[in-house]
Design an enzyme around this catalytic site. Structure first.
Site, mmCIF file in Angstrom:
data_model
loop_
_atom_site.group_PDB
_atom_site.id
_atom_site.type_symbol
_atom_site.label_atom_id
_atom_site.label_comp_id
_atom_site.label_asym_id
_atom_site.label_seq_id
_atom_site.Cartn_x
_atom_site.Cartn_y
_atom_site.Cartn_z
ATOM 1 N N GLU A 1 0.838 -1.194 0.000
ATOM 2 C CA GLU A 1 0.000 0.000 0.000
ATOM 3 C C GLU A 1 0.876 1.248 0.000
ATOM 4 O O GLU A 1 1.742 1.423 0.857
ATOM 5 C CB GLU A 1 -0.892 0.008 1.256
ATOM 6 C CG GLU A 1 -1.643 1.320 1.454
ATOM 7 C CD GLU A 1 -2.351 1.401 2.801
ATOM 8 O OE1 GLU A 1 -2.316 0.421 3.569
ATOM 9 O OE2 GLU A 1 -2.926 2.465 3.084
ATOM 10 N N ASP B 1 -1.143 -0.776 5.646
ATOM 11 C CA ASP B 1 -0.947 -0.086 6.921
ATOM 12 C C ASP B 1 -1.916 -0.595 7.975
ATOM 13 O O ASP B 1 -2.998 -1.075 7.666
ATOM 14 C CB ASP B 1 -1.188 1.433 6.748
ATOM 15 C CG ASP B 1 0.001 2.114 6.099
ATOM 16 O OD1 ASP B 1 1.108 1.515 6.118
ATOM 17 O OD2 ASP B 1 -0.167 3.229 5.571
ATOM 18 N N ASP C 1 -3.988 0.812 9.748
ATOM 19 C CA ASP C 1 -4.999 1.815 10.081
ATOM 20 C C ASP C 1 -6.261 1.545 9.257
ATOM 21 O O ASP C 1 -6.339 0.555 8.543
ATOM 22 C CB ASP C 1 -4.464 3.237 9.826
ATOM 23 C CG ASP C 1 -4.080 3.438 8.363
ATOM 24 O OD1 ASP C 1 -4.411 2.560 7.529
ATOM 25 O OD2 ASP C 1 -3.443 4.467 8.061
ATOM 26 N N ASP D 1 -7.596 2.921 6.626
ATOM 27 C CA ASP D 1 -7.459 2.862 5.168
ATOM 28 C C ASP D 1 -6.807 1.562 4.741
ATOM 29 O O ASP D 1 -7.215 0.933 3.759
ATOM 30 C CB ASP D 1 -6.626 4.046 4.664
ATOM 31 C CG ASP D 1 -7.392 5.357 4.785
ATOM 32 O OD1 ASP D 1 -8.640 5.298 4.820
ATOM 33 O OD2 ASP D 1 -6.750 6.422 4.858
#
Ligand code: 0RA
Length: 644
Positions: free
Chosen positions: A434, A507, A509, A511
């Site tokens: 990503e 990641d 998180d 997203d």
């Protein structure tokens, strides 16, 4: 009539005991299972009986209480279970109904009997599976009571307690304590009961249902005079309707032994996913059936006819398909049939063939008129369907293009791919990373001998809003398909896979979680054998790097960081670095923590993981209000969403 009980069993009583023992021996045959589902079934069974009273026009209030002693009570203001002496058994009717399988229905010719449908095993089954059960009946001018021990009537327990007061209504209150030797759990869930009771209140407009939880004092009341119209509004609470008024109609159609009642409510929304919910005799027919096919066929016909008559499809060369018409449509179809036939794996498919025509003709009569009388709404519905049809055609073209392109370009690998040197798939690894910056670090940090890097551009795909066919148009996804080399869908060929390890590096998180959900959903739907072969992994980059006395430790979680700080650093580390994203790691760190086969932690993605992601996608795209609200609440952007 205290004292009327006989201690000797007559032939009738022996039959009764055999019936109850059969239930106790094979509870799953009667209530499906003895887990939490089965436990809640007990409540539904009693409530269904009260709903029958409501459908017969005698009951408008049902109170369900979860007690703090493991019992549940269900009270209604129906006619009350009959208490006079039953001729055949020479016992009070109340006792017969509570102890003889399927006795309840034989007392009455109700027009629609919900009990007797799916759950419909009779309250005697609840009694058989209860350690203790008490019934209070208000009827014939008196309050009556009876008690049961593991299904068996307590000797001399049938009692006429007192005359009713002038202001006292008739009704039945059943309180039962499930047998803990039969059920795996005795823990009633407020939310589970609330969901079903809410549904029942929508489906039976006017009935007021309350749910109280004595364990914590919480309570909820369900009362919808608008019936399934309000059901549709409720389902659309988290969506944007395209017209104000919910389209609604009801009708009856005669059948042999009575009539079929048909109700339909629907409203178009701007969503991509449609949601049509079909019920038969209050049962959620998840497997569909004749009422649903009738609805779908007639709806597609009607919308097409209206569109043709008003010349609204000039730019489309084909008719609208059913899927176009139902895109973003929230609908509830509810039929009540005097003799419903349930089929299918879970007995949630309506089989009565005459229902198809009944629903079709009701739709023709009423929806046709509705469209003529509400041209704005009709045009909104047609426009939405036409838009869906155009999008579908564009997506089909894109898919075709992807297919042709990947066939043509099978040797041309994407420019963004930093491929590995080896050509042996069993040794080759593809890291799908990503973000371009993390992709850059990964390219520098990797072992180019056997590790390839494909960065996914920083642009976040909005998982909630994208159809999968739109996803196929996405360049990043197309690069992924070309890099892997197998093709997709019908043309998928596992032996063409250029890597036997495909690791998703996203990641930790929200997203990153979105992208991973999307990728897993994509693999699940279009390249499933890749997951089945065990080729797909998720990288588990650490969250923290801790330095203490010249040593370096990586922690994958908050808890692990605390443990390392306490155990390895005497509570005082020299440095704790938090990696917010992959982009924050330099190439060496990325190699050491996440890519080096010696140190890294990879989680192999199972079909269950991918199915879960697919479900998540459906929750986000779909209609169930509670799960969606729950999901959005739980995974608010600020939340640390690190699990896979
Ligand atoms: C048998 C016959 C009648 C009603 C009931 C049973 C009945 C059962 C339950 C279970 C919970 N609440 C209930 N309410 C009623 C019909 C009685 C009549 O014809 O008067």
């Amino acid at each position: 009539m205290s004292g009327s009980g006989e201690s000797e069993y007559g032939a009738g009583q022996i039959q009764v005991l055999e019936g109850l023992q059969a239930v106790q021996k094979r509870p799953a045959m009667y209530i499906g299972s003895t887990d939490s589902r089965g436990l809640h079934h007990l409540v539904y069974e009693v409530v269904d009986n009260a709903i029958d009273e409501a459908l017969a026009g005698y009951c408008d209030e049902i109170d369900v209480t979860i007690r703090d002693d493991g019992g549940v009570s269900v009270a209604d203001d129906g006619r009350g279970i009959p208490v006079d002496t039953h001729e055949e058994y020479d016992r009070p009717a109340l006792e017969v109904i509570m102890t003889v399988l399927h006795a309840g229905g034989k007392f009455d010719n109700k027009s629609y009997q919900v009990s007797g449908g799916l759950h419909g095993v009779g309250v005697s089954v609840v009694n058989a599976l209860s350690r203790w059960l008490e019934v209070e009946v208000r009827r014939d001018g008196y309050l009556w009571r009876h008690r049961f021990d593991h299904g068996e009537p307590e000797p001399d327990a049938f009692e006429r307690v007192r005359p009713l007061r002038d202001d006292e209504d008739t009704g039945t209150a059943i309180t039962f304590w499930p047998d803990e030797e039969i059920f795996e759990t005795g823990d009633f869930s407020f939310d589970t009961l609330a969901t079903r009771l809410r549904e029942l209140a929508f489906l039976n407009s006017g009935v007021e249902i309350t749910l109280e939880d004595d364990r914590d004092g919480s309570s909820e009341r369900f009362h919808y005079s608008g019936g399934i119209r309000e059901f549709v509004e409720y389902l659309n609470e988290t969506r944007t309707p395209l017209h104000d008024e919910v389209i609604y109609f009801e009708d009856t159609e005669p059948v042999n032994d009575g009539e079929i009642a048909i109700e339909v409510a629907m409203q178009a929304t701007d969503e991509l996913q449609g949601s049509v919910h079909a019920f038969a005799n209050n049962i959620n027919t998840r497997e569909g059936g004749t009422h649903l096919t009738g609805f779908k066929t007639a709806l597609t016909r009607l919308v097409n006819d209206y569109a043709d008559e008003h010349d609204l499809l000039s730019d489309l060369d084909d008719n609208l398909r059913g899927e176009d018409v139902r895109e973003g449509l929230t609908a509830v179809v509810s039929v009540k049939h005097p003799d419903p036939q349930f089929e299918g794996q879970t007995k949630t498919k309506l089989g009565n063939s005459e229902v198809r025509g009944a629903v079709t003709s009701a739709l023709h009569d009423h929806l046709g008129t509705y469209f003529e009388e509400n041209p704005d709404t009709a045009q909104t519905v047609v426009r939405k369907a036409a838009e869906a049809a155009r999008a579908r055609k564009a997506a089909e073209k894109a898919e075709e293009l992807t297919r042709r392109k990947s066939a043509l370009e099978s040797t041309a690998l994407p420019g963004k791919l930093a491929d590995c040197q080896t050509r042996d798939p069993s040794e080759s690894e593809l890291f799908v990373v990503e973000g371009d910056s993390a992709g850059g670090s990964a390219k520098q940090g990797r072992n180019p001998e056997f590790q390839a890097i494909l960065p996914l551009g920083g642009k976040i795909l909005n998982v909630e809003k994208h159809r999968l066919d739109r996803v196929l148009e996405n360049d990043e996804i197309r690069n992924l398909i070309t890099a892997v080399g197998t093709g997709i869908g019908d043309e998928f060929d596992l032996s063409e896979s250029r890597y036997e390890n495909i690791t998703l590096m996203t990641d930790a998180d929200i997203d990153g979680a979105h992208i991973r959900t999307l990728l897993l959903t994509f693999f699940y739907r279009h390249m499933r054998p890749l997951i089945e072969a065990g080729y797909v992994y998720a990288a588990q980059p650490p969250l923290y790097r801790i330095r203490s006395g010249g040593e370096t430790y990586d922690a994958m979680s908050e808890a692990e960081r605390e443990r390392i700080v306490a155990e390895k650093c005497d509570g005082a580390p020299d440095q704790v670095q938090r990696f917010k994203g992959l982009g924050e790691m330099n190439p060496e760190q990325l190699w050491e923590t996440t890519m080096n086969p010696e140190n890294r932690v990879l989680k192999q993605v199972t079909i269950e993981d991918a199915a879960e992601a697919d479900k998540m996608f459906n929750v986000l795209m779909g209609d169930a209000v509670e799960p969606r609200k729950q999901f959005i609440k739980e995974h608010a952007p600020e939340a640390d969403w690190v699990d896979i």
